[in-house]
Scaffold this active site. Structure first.
Site, PDB file in Angstrom:
ATOM      1  N   CYS A 175      34.746  -9.521 -37.288  1.00  0.00           N
ATOM      2  CA  CYS A 175      35.505  -9.278 -36.062  1.00  0.00           C
ATOM      3  C   CYS A 175      35.947 -10.572 -35.405  1.00  0.00           C
ATOM      4  CB  CYS A 175      34.629  -8.535 -35.069  1.00  0.00           C
ATOM      5  SG  CYS A 175      33.839  -7.090 -35.734  1.00  0.00           S
TER       6      CYS A 175
ATOM      7  N   ARG B   5      39.534 -14.033 -40.833  1.00  0.00           N
ATOM      8  CA  ARG B   5      38.156 -13.554 -40.812  1.00  0.00           C
ATOM      9  C   ARG B   5      38.034 -12.147 -41.395  1.00  0.00           C
ATOM     10  NH1 ARG B   5      34.855 -16.175 -36.674  1.00  0.00           N
ATOM     11  NH2 ARG B   5      33.774 -14.233 -36.342  1.00  0.00           N
TER      12      ARG B   5
ATOM     13  N   TRP C 195      36.117  -5.148 -37.565  1.00  0.00           N
ATOM     14  CA  TRP C 195      35.724  -4.864 -38.941  1.00  0.00           C
ATOM     15  C   TRP C 195      34.661  -3.776 -38.825  1.00  0.00           C
ATOM     16  CZ3 TRP C 195      31.369  -6.214 -42.294  1.00  0.00           C
ATOM     17  CH2 TRP C 195      31.679  -6.133 -43.653  1.00  0.00           C
TER      18      TRP C 195
ATOM     19  N   ASN D 298      31.628  -8.172 -30.640  1.00  0.00           N
ATOM     20  CA  ASN D 298      31.323  -8.463 -32.055  1.00  0.00           C
ATOM     21  C   ASN D 298      29.846  -8.221 -32.293  1.00  0.00           C
ATOM     22  OD1 ASN D 298      33.852  -9.257 -32.702  1.00  0.00           O
ATOM     23  ND2 ASN D 298      33.391 -11.424 -32.978  1.00  0.00           N
ATOM     24  N   GLY D 299      29.489  -7.834 -33.524  1.00  0.00           N
ATOM     25  CA  GLY D 299      28.062  -7.641 -33.826  1.00  0.00           C
ATOM     26  C   GLY D 299      27.655  -6.197 -33.629  1.00  0.00           C
TER      27      GLY D 299
ATOM     28  N   GLU E  49      29.508 -18.113 -60.149  1.00  0.00           N
ATOM     29  CA  GLU E  49      30.480 -18.331 -59.078  1.00  0.00           C
ATOM     30  C   GLU E  49      31.891 -17.954 -59.555  1.00  0.00           C
ATOM     31  OE1 GLU E  49      30.456 -18.538 -56.093  1.00  0.00           O
ATOM     32  OE2 GLU E  49      32.352 -19.449 -55.520  1.00  0.00           O
TER      33      GLU E  49
ATOM     34  N   LYS F 217      34.332 -15.026 -57.800  1.00  0.00           N
ATOM     35  CA  LYS F 217      35.728 -15.224 -57.371  1.00  0.00           C
ATOM     36  C   LYS F 217      36.626 -14.165 -57.993  1.00  0.00           C
ATOM     37  CE  LYS F 217      35.138 -17.278 -54.647  1.00  0.00           C
ATOM     38  NZ  LYS F 217      33.957 -17.860 -54.247  1.00  0.00           N
TER      39      LYS F 217
ATOM     40  N   GLU G  18      36.082 -10.804 -56.308  1.00  0.00           N
ATOM     41  CA  GLU G  18      36.516 -10.786 -54.909  1.00  0.00           C
ATOM     42  C   GLU G  18      38.019 -10.665 -54.756  1.00  0.00           C
ATOM     43  OE1 GLU G  18      34.617 -14.640 -53.818  1.00  0.00           O
ATOM     44  OE2 GLU G  18      34.536 -13.692 -51.872  1.00  0.00           O
TER      45      GLU G  18
ATOM     46  N   HIS H 252      20.636  -9.363 -75.678  1.00  0.00           N
ATOM     47  CA  HIS H 252      19.583  -8.484 -75.158  1.00  0.00           C
ATOM     48  C   HIS H 252      20.147  -7.294 -74.384  1.00  0.00           C
ATOM     49  CE1 HIS H 252      16.671 -11.325 -76.565  1.00  0.00           C
ATOM     50  NE2 HIS H 252      17.301 -12.299 -75.920  1.00  0.00           N
TER      51      HIS H 252
ATOM     52  N   LYS I  88      35.292 -13.094 -43.698  1.00  0.00           N
ATOM     53  CA  LYS I  88      34.966 -14.514 -43.871  1.00  0.00           C
ATOM     54  C   LYS I  88      33.576 -14.858 -43.386  1.00  0.00           C
ATOM     55  CE  LYS I  88      35.784 -18.664 -45.088  1.00  0.00           C
ATOM     56  NZ  LYS I  88      35.661 -18.849 -46.552  1.00  0.00           N
TER      57      LYS I  88
HETATM   58  C1  F6R Z   1      32.539 -15.655 -51.368  1.00  0.00           C
HETATM   59  C2  F6R Z   1      32.109 -15.874 -50.007  1.00  0.00           C
HETATM   60  C3  F6R Z   1      30.862 -15.215 -49.554  1.00  0.00           C
HETATM   61  C4  F6R Z   1      30.057 -16.185 -48.677  1.00  0.00           C
HETATM   62  C5  F6R Z   1      28.838 -15.479 -48.090  1.00  0.00           C
HETATM   63  C6  F6R Z   1      27.978 -16.435 -47.294  1.00  0.00           C
HETATM   64  O1  F6R Z   1      33.731 -16.304 -51.648  1.00  0.00           O
HETATM   65  O2  F6R Z   1      32.744 -16.549 -49.250  1.00  0.00           O
HETATM   66  O3  F6R Z   1      30.108 -14.773 -50.631  1.00  0.00           O
HETATM   67  O4  F6R Z   1      29.680 -17.278 -49.454  1.00  0.00           O
HETATM   68  O5  F6R Z   1      29.254 -14.431 -47.266  1.00  0.00           O
HETATM   69  O6  F6R Z   1      28.682 -17.002 -46.255  1.00  0.00           O
HETATM   70  P1  F6R Z   1      28.250 -18.359 -45.584  1.00  0.00           P
HETATM   71  O7  F6R Z   1      28.341 -19.433 -46.595  1.00  0.00           O
HETATM   72  O8  F6R Z   1      29.225 -18.535 -44.463  1.00  0.00           O
HETATM   73  O9  F6R Z   1      26.834 -18.171 -45.109  1.00  0.00           O
END
Ligand code: F6R
Length: 611
Positions: free
Chosen positions: A2, A27, A74, A100-101, A483, A487, A490, A506, A606
């Site tokens: 949010c 965000r 959100w 928010n929250g 990683e 990506k 996502e 396995h 985000k």
């Molecule tokens: C993936 C991504 C998320 C964050 C995760 C933790 O591209 O951005 O997986 O890495 O939500 O967020 P932070 O690093 O802000 O604690």
């Protein structure tokens, strides 16, 4: 997650808060709304969907208000609909609230309202509307808005930040915070607030960060900060010198691509001032020698991409320092029974510094008096402030929801930390002249990875119809593969299977059929023969293999169907970091080829400030 925006002052307030919300679009959100004062009444405009949908309604309304609040939501309680969008009003239509929250005890509070003898009609399924009614009841006793907010928040449980305006008190915005970020922007004859710094940058560079259990009162003339008992508390103003251009796309089609390309520069920033002319590593604000000699175990706690960076941390701590290291998902950590001792160090990795799960795990560690070190990108964020010590990752603002440059900065910061510890403990062979040379050359070498961009696009043409990707590797490449797969999931919405290559036989090998693509990381020379055997296993079952290796290698070229060769850095752990850039490019161009929305992938946010 949010977004919150608020403005009071001489400008057209609705225009300002709408612009601020746009700057928070990165965000992630699913609905948005604005409340403003119009002819003595509060008007609320809100719509599900993109901000542009709200924009059409906003444009159709005259904008002569000088006080407005705005929110991008959100969904947590209730679907993303017009009715569930914020702002919400109280039962007497005196106040409007954005939030928010989560208010964890909202059902309990709703029950209390049902028995307070007043007529409470709810139009949404949100906890926010319940909170608005609670504030409304306090306000109805005739107190000022700030007193009503203070009384109400004492009854709320959870992590939230909230902002309220009242039709009875034009020219005043009241905000409260409990573990969810809120930044106040201080202007001349105007004041404003937002959930994140970039929203305020075009209007002011003087900011303060509201602390937990504080209430802010904003008028055009000034701001007052109090505790929950109304006692005024002093605050510090920070000057934020971020370049606004750094928060814009800078000529790239997407923030993600821009941020991928920024990585050589980010590397330079991480290294700047941290290796002196004699090759000594200098890390400020970490522990002194006696602490490093005492620590016998490291626990790394993080989420998502930051967790994957933590796995690279494990690789580095164990391989270079022989220090046993566990990596925990923050969301699991506090519900498990982690084994920690007074000789452990807990490292929290977070780009945003606001991730609710990581913050909760941090609070748990602090309650057990553990040593805590944050590796965080956002100055003044909750995790940065709560940790005993913090290394700032210097990646700059990351706008794309999919994290790229933050990962690189996190891993490089971990490398610097490991070298720093090795230097203090005089661990032989870790911080050598060769290592220092490799680090100094790293940004320039990383820049050369982008020479592979056309080859990556060609690979994408081959595999653009794939409906399953394997991401495989051994050693550091196995960690980087995780990683790369994250990506791909996502931003391209394609299922992936990521696993150390030796584990294929396995179980997951059963998934290999014609049309399955496998991306192998093979930057570690001593593991290449093993990797080639794994490649053969995949090809024998109809899989198509793309291998990422280093430029001097010729063995993979013969084994794989396509090869992408990165320049060598001189250190295997740095090679792995460069191969991750190739994986980022692969996910990016694949998602572009599939027509996906890159910077704001569906269902993701985000900064994940709810559990
Ligand atoms: C993936 C991504 C998320 C964050 C995760 C933790 O591209 O951005 O997986 O890495 O939500 O967020 P932070 O690093 O802000 O604690």
């Amino acid at each position: 997650m949010c977004g919150i925006a608020g403005y009071v002052g001489p400008r057209k307030a609705v225009e300002v808060v709408y612009d601020q919300l746009k700057r928070l679009e990165y965000r992630g959100y699913d609905s948005a709304g604005i409340a403003f004062l119009e002819e003595g009444n509060i008007s609320v405009l809100k719509r599900a969907g993109k901000l542009s949908v709200l924009g059409e309604v906003v444009d159709a309304n005259p904008d002569d208000s000088h006080m407005a609040i705005a929110h991008s939501r959100w969904a947590t309680h209730g679907a993303p609909t017009d009715l569930n969008a914020h702002p919400h009003m109280d039962q007497y239509e005196q106040i409007a609230l954005i939030h928010n929250g989560i208010i964890e005890n909202y059902l309990e509070l709703k029950d209390e309202l049902a028995h307070d003898g007043h007529d409470h009609q709810f139009f949404s399924e949100t906890d926010t509307e319940v909170a608005a009614h609670i504030i409304g009841e306090e306000y109805a006793t005739g107190v000022s808005l700030e007193v009503a907010v203070r009384q109400a928040v004492k009854r709320f449980r959870g992590a939230y930040s909230m902002v309220v305006i009242s039709k009875r008190e034009p020219g005043k915005i009241v905000a409260a915070r409990s573990a969810s970020p809120l930044v106040i922007g201080i202007g001349v004859g105007e004041n404003m607030l937002a959930s994140d710094i970039p929203a305020l940058l075009p209007y002011t560079r003087e900011m303060m960060i509201l602390d937990d259990d504080q209430v802010a009162i904003l008028t055009p003339e000034g701001i007052t900060i109090t505790d929950l008992n109304g006692k005024e508390v002093p605050y510090e103003i920070m000057h934020i010198d971020w370049d606004i251009a750094a928060a814009e796309k800078g000529g790239y089609d997407h923030f993600m691509l821009k941020e991928i390309h920024e990585q050589p520069e980010v590397m330079s920033r991480v290294l700047a001032g941290r290796i002196d002319e004699k090759g000594q590593v200098r890390l400020d604000n970490v522990y002194g020698e006696h602490v490093w000699n005492e620590i016998d175990r490291v626990s790394i706690i993080a989420c998502g991409t930051s967790y994957n960076a933590g796995l690279m941390g494990k690789y580095l701590f164990e391989k270079l320092l022989r220090l046993p290291t566990d990596v925990y998902y923050a969301s699991e950590f506090r519900y498990g029974d982690p084994i920690l001792s007074s000789r452990s160090l807990c490292i929290f990795i977070s780009q945003s510094g606001e991730t609710a799960d990581s913050l909760a795990a941090l609070k748990l560690c602090k309650s057990q008096r553990m040593r805590t070190l944050g590796i965080v990108n956002v100055v003044g964020s909750s995790i940065a402030r709560e940790c005993d010590r913090t290394i700032l990752t210097q990646a700059g603002p990351e706008i794309s929801v999919a994290s790229t440059k933050a990962y690189t900065a996190q891993v490089l910061s971990l490398i610097m930390l490991v070298l720093h510890i090795a230097q203090i403990k005089e661990t032989p062979g870790v911080r050598s002249e060769q290592v220092v040379r490799s680090l100094r050359n790293l940004p320039g070498i990383a820049q050369r990875v982008f020479e592979l961009e056309d080859q990556v696009k060609a690979v994408v043409q081959t595999c653009k119809d794939a409906n399953l990707f394997f991401f495989l590797g051994r050693g550091a490449d196995a960690y980087v593969s995780l990683e790369g797969a994250l990506k791909m999931k996502e931003i391209a919405y394609v299922p992936t299977q990521e696993i150390p290559a030796g584990e294929m036989k396995h179980g997951p090998l059963a998934l290999i059929t014609d049309g399955v693509f496998a991306i192998f990381g093979a930057t570690e020379e001593h593991l290449r023969d093993k990797v080639i055997s794994n490649i053969k296993e995949v090809q024998a079952r109809g899989g198509y293999v793309v291998a990422i290796t280093t430029e001097e290698d010729t063995s993979l070229e013969k084994a794989a169907d396509a090869t992408l060769k990165i320049p060598r850095t001189g250190q295997t752990y740095l090679d792995a970091l460069l191969s991750n850039i190739v994986l980022q490019l692969l996910a990016y161009y694949f998602a572009v080829a599939r027509g996906c929305e890159i910077d704001q992938p569906r269902n993701l946010a985000k900064s994940v400030t709810v559990e």
